[in-house]
Motif scaffolding. Structure first.
Motif, PDB file in Angstrom:
ATOM      1  N   TYR A   4      11.213  15.920 -12.077  1.00 13.56           N
ATOM      2  CA  TYR A   4      11.653  15.155 -13.238  1.00 13.56           C
ATOM      3  C   TYR A   4      10.582  14.152 -13.663  1.00 13.56           C
ATOM      4  O   TYR A   4      10.711  13.478 -14.686  1.00 13.56           O
ATOM      5  CB  TYR A   4      12.945  14.438 -12.870  1.00 13.56           C
ATOM      6  CG  TYR A   4      13.722  13.929 -14.022  1.00 13.56           C
ATOM      7  CD1 TYR A   4      14.214  14.810 -14.992  1.00 13.56           C
ATOM      8  CD2 TYR A   4      13.999  12.582 -14.156  1.00 13.56           C
ATOM      9  CE1 TYR A   4      14.939  14.329 -16.056  1.00 13.56           C
ATOM     10  CE2 TYR A   4      14.733  12.102 -15.210  1.00 13.56           C
ATOM     11  CZ  TYR A   4      15.204  12.984 -16.162  1.00 13.56           C
ATOM     12  OH  TYR A   4      15.918  12.506 -17.212  1.00 13.56           O
ATOM     13  N   ASP A   5       9.518  14.083 -12.857  1.00 14.81           N
ATOM     14  CA  ASP A   5       8.402  13.183 -13.137  1.00 14.81           C
ATOM     15  C   ASP A   5       7.492  13.856 -14.163  1.00 14.81           C
ATOM     16  O   ASP A   5       7.051  13.223 -15.130  1.00 14.81           O
ATOM     17  CB  ASP A   5       7.683  12.928 -11.801  1.00 14.81           C
ATOM     18  CG  ASP A   5       6.583  11.891 -11.874  1.00 14.81           C
ATOM     19  OD1 ASP A   5       6.334  11.341 -12.955  1.00 14.81           O
ATOM     20  OD2 ASP A   5       5.959  11.620 -10.823  1.00 14.81           O
ATOM     21  N   ILE A   6       7.228  15.138 -13.954  1.00 12.22           N
ATOM     22  CA  ILE A   6       6.547  15.963 -14.951  1.00 12.22           C
ATOM     23  C   ILE A   6       7.638  16.750 -15.670  1.00 12.22           C
ATOM     24  O   ILE A   6       8.390  17.474 -15.030  1.00 12.22           O
ATOM     25  CB  ILE A   6       5.563  16.951 -14.277  1.00 12.22           C
ATOM     26  CG1 ILE A   6       4.523  16.194 -13.464  1.00 12.22           C
ATOM     27  CG2 ILE A   6       4.902  17.849 -15.322  1.00 12.22           C
ATOM     28  CD1 ILE A   6       3.564  17.109 -12.689  1.00 12.22           C
ATOM     29  N   VAL A  10      11.836  25.215 -13.197  1.00 14.50           N
ATOM     30  CA  VAL A  10      13.144  24.872 -13.754  1.00 14.50           C
ATOM     31  C   VAL A  10      14.239  25.138 -12.716  1.00 14.50           C
ATOM     32  O   VAL A  10      15.244  24.452 -12.659  1.00 14.50           O
ATOM     33  CB  VAL A  10      13.396  25.702 -15.034  1.00 14.50           C
ATOM     34  CG1 VAL A  10      14.846  25.653 -15.453  1.00 14.50           C
ATOM     35  CG2 VAL A  10      12.489  25.220 -16.165  1.00 14.50           C
ATOM     36  N   GLN A  11      14.031  26.130 -11.870  1.00 15.34           N
ATOM     37  CA  GLN A  11      15.041  26.515 -10.888  1.00 15.34           C
ATOM     38  C   GLN A  11      14.682  26.070  -9.470  1.00 15.34           C
ATOM     39  O   GLN A  11      15.199  26.630  -8.500  1.00 15.34           O
ATOM     40  CB  GLN A  11      15.249  28.049 -10.929  1.00 15.34           C
ATOM     41  CG  GLN A  11      15.718  28.551 -12.291  1.00 15.34           C
ATOM     42  CD  GLN A  11      16.149  30.008 -12.295  1.00 15.34           C
ATOM     43  OE1 GLN A  11      16.801  30.472 -11.377  1.00 15.34           O
ATOM     44  NE2 GLN A  11      15.805  30.733 -13.348  1.00 15.34           N
ATOM     45  N   SER A  12      13.824  25.077  -9.358  1.00 12.44           N
ATOM     46  CA  SER A  12      13.436  24.657  -8.012  1.00 12.44           C
ATOM     47  C   SER A  12      14.352  23.557  -7.492  1.00 12.44           C
ATOM     48  O   SER A  12      14.914  22.785  -8.252  1.00 12.44           O
ATOM     49  CB  SER A  12      11.989  24.154  -8.022  1.00 12.44           C
ATOM     50  OG  SER A  12      11.908  22.949  -8.740  1.00 12.44           O
ATOM     51  N   PRO A  13      14.495  23.489  -6.162  1.00  6.04           N
ATOM     52  CA  PRO A  13      15.268  22.396  -5.564  1.00  6.04           C
ATOM     53  C   PRO A  13      14.507  21.073  -5.649  1.00  6.04           C
ATOM     54  O   PRO A  13      13.332  21.055  -6.001  1.00  6.04           O
ATOM     55  CB  PRO A  13      15.438  22.843  -4.107  1.00  6.04           C
ATOM     56  CG  PRO A  13      14.442  23.924  -3.864  1.00  6.04           C
ATOM     57  CD  PRO A  13      14.008  24.459  -5.180  1.00  6.04           C
ATOM     58  N   PRO A  14      15.185  19.956  -5.342  1.00  9.12           N
ATOM     59  CA  PRO A  14      14.546  18.641  -5.455  1.00  9.12           C
ATOM     60  C   PRO A  14      13.320  18.497  -4.551  1.00  9.12           C
ATOM     61  O   PRO A  14      13.313  18.996  -3.425  1.00  9.12           O
ATOM     62  CB  PRO A  14      15.630  17.660  -5.021  1.00  9.12           C
ATOM     63  CG  PRO A  14      16.869  18.432  -4.801  1.00  9.12           C
ATOM     64  CD  PRO A  14      16.586  19.874  -4.919  1.00  9.12           C
ATOM     65  N   ASN A  21      17.762   9.566  -5.903  1.00  5.09           N
ATOM     66  CA  ASN A  21      17.295  10.834  -6.473  1.00  5.09           C
ATOM     67  C   ASN A  21      17.782  10.975  -7.905  1.00  5.09           C
ATOM     68  O   ASN A  21      18.709  10.305  -8.334  1.00  5.09           O
ATOM     69  CB  ASN A  21      17.785  12.023  -5.630  1.00  5.09           C
ATOM     70  CG  ASN A  21      19.242  12.348  -5.876  1.00  5.09           C
ATOM     71  OD1 ASN A  21      19.587  12.988  -6.873  1.00  5.09           O
ATOM     72  ND2 ASN A  21      20.131  11.881  -5.005  1.00  5.09           N
ATOM     73  N   ASN A  22      17.107  11.845  -8.636  1.00  7.11           N
ATOM     74  CA  ASN A  22      17.537  12.144 -10.000  1.00  7.11           C
ATOM     75  C   ASN A  22      17.824  13.645 -10.130  1.00  7.11           C
ATOM     76  O   ASN A  22      17.723  14.202 -11.211  1.00  7.11           O
ATOM     77  CB  ASN A  22      16.479  11.694 -11.007  1.00  7.11           C
ATOM     78  CG  ASN A  22      15.107  12.248 -10.651  1.00  7.11           C
ATOM     79  OD1 ASN A  22      14.985  13.381 -10.205  1.00  7.11           O
ATOM     80  ND2 ASN A  22      14.071  11.449 -10.816  1.00  7.11           N
ATOM     81  N   GLY A  23      18.177  14.259  -9.031  1.00  2.26           N
ATOM     82  CA  GLY A  23      18.439  15.699  -9.053  1.00  2.26           C
ATOM     83  C   GLY A  23      17.184  16.492  -8.728  1.00  2.26           C
ATOM     84  O   GLY A  23      17.168  17.266  -7.795  1.00  2.26           O
ATOM     85  N   LYS A  24      16.124  16.283  -9.480  1.00  2.00           N
ATOM     86  CA  LYS A  24      14.908  17.083  -9.308  1.00  2.00           C
ATOM     87  C   LYS A  24      13.876  16.403  -8.397  1.00  2.00           C
ATOM     88  O   LYS A  24      12.923  17.042  -7.979  1.00  2.00           O
ATOM     89  CB  LYS A  24      14.257  17.365 -10.663  1.00  2.00           C
ATOM     90  CG  LYS A  24      15.038  18.301 -11.579  1.00  2.00           C
ATOM     91  CD  LYS A  24      15.228  19.719 -11.021  1.00  2.00           C
ATOM     92  CE  LYS A  24      14.147  20.675 -11.399  1.00  2.00           C
ATOM     93  NZ  LYS A  24      14.506  22.069 -10.988  1.00  2.00           N
TER      94      LYS A  24
END
Lengths: 645, 645
Positions: free
Chosen positions: A614-616, A599-603, A259-262
């Motif tokens: 993090y892809d978009i 911006v404030q959404s979970p992964p 994962n990258n966080g998002k």
């Protein structure tokens, strides 16, 4: 001839940030390979520490720790050759060494070793360390950030004023008296067609073959996306066509979840051997699972046909494995409380959780207000019974009252819309997140991609959670996956059929339409089926804009481009140009206006070729109406009806 | 000689995503420049559409819209030359054109035009369009993603098999019968020292001077960071030293605020003219504000001294301007409800909001529970009075009761820790977020960088908000900024002094220590002053690891490295090796364990050289204890006390 080398592909589960675990796994596979008289065992790119480590790659001590395992692997290479991916750092910032950002120069590298020493090249270059070759091509699109962290072999060539071919040389693997040259590549090195020098693609494979490679090995950490294995087959064929001569091509990829966080990103393996014609001939039979593939001289290198994938099945497997193997995010034995509204999205997520973790790990919670119908309450209960999970009903009316009271102390009433949000936040923040903290469980964001695009959920309400399992599925895919799970996984109705629409997203009298149930007679404002396809175009790898959609409408091929029938357009009144425009503008503007929520959404578990997260990558920007948009709008306003071509 | 050209630097406010606004601004400045007989007016990099547009750069229609403004600017170039930054897209994906990701090849370009035509180069190359030059060096560190979007001039040179010098040629600006060659650069092109080819830095300035440039103009979109203008002075001096000969060097930068979703990034202008010695001689006098600088032949090019910055003053200005000019995120006339706990962080944020927007735009809300002391309630009220803002008191006990009731329907009690979170979520999600929706106001996340690092706030509680104004300030900086505002901005006590510690973070009897007040006698577990400095090292551009900190401890120079006194170490008992270790491990592990919260955090105004958000990119990973860590731990455990060197 490399036929004399027995090569093993170690399709291993790479757990990011846990090098001890990964190296133990490698040592076990190496031992097994030795017992099968393997000459060379190859592991995936960045298999020691993981590929998606984020800015951990900027910490020298972290990288040195990952490199410290090279000693153990060197020691394990007695009587066998080993190739694997790991970081290589030259800590000096002097001379040739600084990275472009002034920090340590770091390589995403393949290490090759045999009998306790690093393998030599056919032609050493005096620049690169023995047995270590950096990745040449660095992907920097989608969620890939290779250019942020790594210095490429191409950059080394530029820095030293050399041709790339002076640095790319096969490694020599000994067998008896022979020393057999094997060319090594890393992942993107095979997707070379759009990386160009001197007007030609930078064909690493061709350079390695010209330098004497008798086989090529590609070590990858290549995330699953739908049909990527087929795309890779085409790329290898392209390499064969571009290279003149060709050799056997061994592709080894990892499995597991990073994962990258998002975004949660899954790896499906798919390790493959290609023959001298560039045709796939030996395929890993274990999708998403570890596989030690031993390819000896008796193996058949006749071409084989790769089975064509099934989109929903593959996406199901991606989510299933993304959940199941997500210990970095969810720990080793995660439990869940899940809000069950009686709607299709939460029903699917609950079912996926039960499939991935078991029914005893999931508690369903229905939180009715005055607006929830008996039908949806019944559907939630039926699902919980079908799944065999614990089920709680926690009515929220008292909390709505006390919350409304405090919010109206100023004497001004809340609007109907405010009251909707109040309910959603009570469910998400006040109940689910506190219950999950109380039990040390997790709760999930049950939103689908259409909702996440439109911000059709409440921040600090149903927008919250530890993970968003279906956040990269359109609503159509949600329905498809429900059918798939009922039909193919369980072979019976687990997810209540009364939630599932027909092909035109119509519901029967007794059925339940998508609704947030936050006020009376509420129905979702989305044109499901149609909006799903629009969103796919807008968030595709090659992003289509609102102007493209409008152009298709004018040209009369919108339905073809979206892959929907005219009946779907009629069903949503999109044949009416004014309704088409009103809706399209609403759809597009609403997506842009809801960046702040994402911006404030979970992964989100990634299942498309362009996932929110993090892809978009989105800046918070105003809606821009282009001149082209305005011209097209005028044209469409003048149309009487959609004219299918 | 370029002395004959009168050059203007258009230090303009660039509003991302609003090209009409930006171009109107440019046209106004062009008109003004014409009235002052300017020959060449230069605007910042990407001034038409903005620099931080995220994946909007991947939408061809968006880029085409930005390019459509080139026509207007061309038309405005009668009787003047214009240079400005904008995207350049070659929409074809054939031949030389595809980007490395297979999509359209896009350039971050400078456009140069005069008298209605694009300016010619001293030496045209048959490859690049007339009047357009792509950026050569693409930053891809911190929050910069240039490699994701743009194709560099260096990549063009590689693709066509040319030397960079064959493509880099000054543009010819006409004055009377003369045609004066002016070299153009974009931003990073001047920070070339770590970009290398053939063993040397890729010195674009040197190439342009060798190709006949009589002056150099650098068009930038260079975000403010502390002391960056001084660093830039050193870099220009370096260019002069590396280049042999040198010419006048004109640097023009934008002002304004841009964002990438997770960070708010400010631009301070700082446009500067450097003389032939590479010394700054003309500085924009308007930090953070628009400035049309006209430099004619009468200007003095004698070296001038740039005033040394004041850290807290500059950071204050960054936050002040970051708030004030953030219309993209907050709209044109934002109002705020802010939770006032009576603590230092919310007090500072409220004060900043009042300074940026005015007291009538801010409503303070105190939300006491049984745990809030009269002292903090009094401090909150005093602050509101000092600021002259509306002030509400909304006690939360009733909501705590109804929330606790529903969460204990299972018969199991909530833990003390659960109850803390319940309170925070009531304040954040149930009250502030609903109140802000009711009034159409915003609420803020008032966390500082230490809290954001440690996750010392409640998700869906005080973690929420539309923006995090002080999220990149350590607690020490928070205190410093409070002093600065009281002393320098107001010249009187606005933020209550009873919240402000002494230099060792000690508080007097009558004062208020940092506390969340979520249970009885709670005090923050942070070692303020010391942890602040630790965090600065860990999140610095050159990231220090826990192993570095431990090594400094062993070597006895930790206090020097952190820039704290031994008295600070004694104050927090860090002289005791066991306490040092316990605390350090807690600090470091807690930061790693709270990535999941940061994934869901609102945008942070960037004030350091490494801000949480999009500047630091984090995967959710387990804590990794390295072999070096373990060895150092053993060594420190064996120490009796810290031995200062």
């Amino acid at each position: 001839m490399t036929d004399t080398l027995t090569i093993a592909l170690g399709q291993m589960d790479v757990v990011p940030g846990r090098p001890r675990l990964n190296v133990d796994n490698m040592l076990r596979m190496i031992q097994e390979a030795k017992e099968q008289s393997v000459d060379l065992i190859c592991f995936p790119e960045m298999c020691v520490g993981g590929y998606l480590l984020g800015d951990k790659f900027l910490e020298d001590a972290y990288c040195e720790e990952l490199m410290s395992y090279n000693e153990e692997l060197l020691a394990a290479s007695n009587d066998i050759a080993i190739a694997y991916g790991n970081i290589y750092v030259n800590g000096s910032t002097e001379g040739h060494h600084p990275n472009k950002d002034g920090r340590s120069r770091k390589y995403n590298a393949v290490y090759v070793m045999q009998n306790g020493t690093y393998a030599e090249r056919v032609q050493e270059n005096g620049i690169l360390p023995t047995g270590v070759q950096p990745k040449t091509l660095l992907p920097n699109y989608r969620f890939f950030d290779d250019e942020r962290y790594f210095f490429s072999l191409y950059d080394v060539a530029i820095d030293y004023g050399k041709d790339l071919s002076a640095l790319l040389s096969p490694f020599l693997i000994s067998k008896g008296d022979q020393r057999i040259p094997i060319g090594m590549e890393l992942c993107e090195d095979l997707w070379c067609h759009d990386y160009r020098a001197d007007g030609e693609p930078i064909n690493i494979t061709k350079i390695l073959i010209a330098a004497g490679a008798e086989s090529i090995v590609n070590l990858s950490a290549s995330p699953w996306t739908f049909m990527k294995n087929n795309a890779r087959d085409r790329r290898v064929k392209y390499l064969r066509e571009q290279s003149g001569s060709f050799v056997k091509y061994y592709y080894v990829n990892c499995v597991g979840v990073q994962n990258n966080g998002k975004n949660v990103i899954t790896f499906d393996g798919g390790s493959t051997v290609y023959n001298e014609e560039g045709d796939p001939c030996i395929l890993s039979k274990k999708g998403w699972e570890e596989d030690l593939m031993v390819i000896d001289e008796k193996a058949s290198f006749l071409p084989t046909k790769r089975p064509r994938g099934n989109t929903i099945r593959e996406k199901y497997l991606a989510i299933f494995n993304g959940l199941k193997n997500s210990s970095n995010m969810l720990g080793d034995d995660p439990h869940f409380v899940i809000g069950l509204s009686g709607g299709i999205d939460s029903s699917l997520v609950a079912t996926l959780l039960v499939l991935a973790f078991g029914k005893e790990k999931v508690v369903g919670v229905n939180m009715p207000s005055q607006y929830n119908s008996d039908k949806t309450k019944g559907a939630a209960k039926a699902l919980a019974e079908n799944l065999g999970i614990e089920y709680l009903v926690l009515p929220i009316e008292d909390m709505v009252k006390s919350n409304t009271h405090i919010l109206q102390l100023d004497g001004k009433p809340l609007s109907e819309f405010n009251l909707e949000n109040v309910q959603a936040k009570i469910r998400g923040a006040s109940i689910l997140s506190n219950l999950s903290a109380k039990y040390r469980y997790f709760f999930t964001n049950n939103g689908n991609k259409v909702e996440i695009a439109l911000g059709y959920a409440t921040l600090y309400g149903d927008w919250g959670g530890a993970i968003t399992p279906i956040g990269d599925l359109t609503k159509t895919e949600v329905a498809d996956m429900c059918h798939y799970i009922n039909d193919e996984v369980f072979g019976k109705e687990i997810i209540p059929e009364l939630l599932l629409p027909d092909a035109l997203w119509r519901f029967g009298e007794a059925q339940i339409q998508p609704t947030a149930e936050l006020k009376s007679n509420q129905v979702d404002p989305m044109k499901f089926g149609y909006h799903c396809k629009l969103l796919e175009e807008i968030t595709n790898f090659r992003k289509k804009s609102i102007e493209d959609i409008m152009t298709w409408y004018v040209e009369g091929n919108l339905h073809e481009k979206l892959g929907i029938g005219l009946d779907m357009m009629l069903r949503w009144h999109i044949d009416d140009p004014k309704e088409f425009l009103r809706d399209l503008e609403w759809f597009y503007d609403t997506i842009q206006k809801n960046v702040f929520k994402r911006v404030q959404s979970p992964p989100i578990i990634l299942t498309s070729k362009s996932s929110y997260g993090y892809d978009i990558r989105e800046s918070i920007l105003p809606v821009l109406k282009t001149k082209k948009f305005k011209a097209l709008k005028e044209r469409i306003m003048a149309m009487d009806t959609y004219m299918a071509k």
